[in-house]
Motif scaffolding. Sequence first.
Motif, PDB file in Angstrom:
ATOM      1  N   ARG A  57       1.176  -6.981   4.932  1.00 24.10           N
ATOM      2  CA  ARG A  57       0.738  -5.549   4.250  1.00 24.10           C
ATOM      3  C   ARG A  57       1.943  -4.737   4.715  1.00 24.10           C
ATOM      4  O   ARG A  57       2.090  -4.669   5.616  1.00 24.10           O
ATOM      5  N   ASP A  67       0.803  -1.115   0.092  1.00 23.16           N
ATOM      6  CA  ASP A  67       0.013   0.008   0.062  1.00 23.16           C
ATOM      7  C   ASP A  67       0.910   1.175   0.224  1.00 23.16           C
ATOM      8  O   ASP A  67       0.946   2.143   1.037  1.00 23.16           O
ATOM      9  N   TRP A  68       1.415   1.345  -0.968  1.00 21.07           N
ATOM     10  CA  TRP A  68       2.416   2.631  -1.167  1.00 21.07           C
ATOM     11  C   TRP A  68       2.234   2.992  -2.512  1.00 21.07           C
ATOM     12  O   TRP A  68       2.712   2.210  -3.620  1.00 21.07           O
ATOM     13  N   TYR A  77       3.121  -0.605   4.107  1.00 16.95           N
ATOM     14  CA  TYR A  77       2.406   0.642   4.059  1.00 16.95           C
ATOM     15  C   TYR A  77       3.275   1.789   4.525  1.00 16.95           C
ATOM     16  O   TYR A  77       4.340   1.654   5.204  1.00 16.95           O
TER      17      TYR A  77
END
Length: 150
Positions: free
Chosen positions: A74, A6-7, A76
């Motif tokens: 995940r 999630d970047w 991020y």
Amino acid sequence: MTYTFDWAKTGDPAKDAVLADTEQRIKAVDMAIAEQDPLHEAYRFYTEGTAAAGTEKWIQSFVDHEARTTGVTRFYDADGTVDKDGTAALVYCEDQGKAYNKFLETGKVDVTPVSKDSYVVYAATLRKNENGVWVTERLSSQRGSARCRT
């Protein structure tokens, strides 16, 4: 292992390359764990120095316990800088709340409850090598990071 990164792309080609090569390093480490090879060439392509030495020890611990990783992880909240001298610094978070150890002999998955220790912050120092790859030279981590508990 399933990954979520999630970047988003930053629009800066150098920063985006740092993030892309970091993603590949992360996947390469898990590949080495899965293949039970603490000297796997995939992660060594993306690491040098103390980061490579620490990664080798990390992988060896899985080999010693005849285990591998499984589940979902995940990554991020990445924040990085790239200097004109070909070095970069990157800080990012990992949520290991749905990532587990799986023991190879029995197939048993060690499902652990989510806790503050499921959240890890990483700080990396990278250098662009002669092949244009952003190699992680130093890497530190801290479990239970308040920064990463989002």
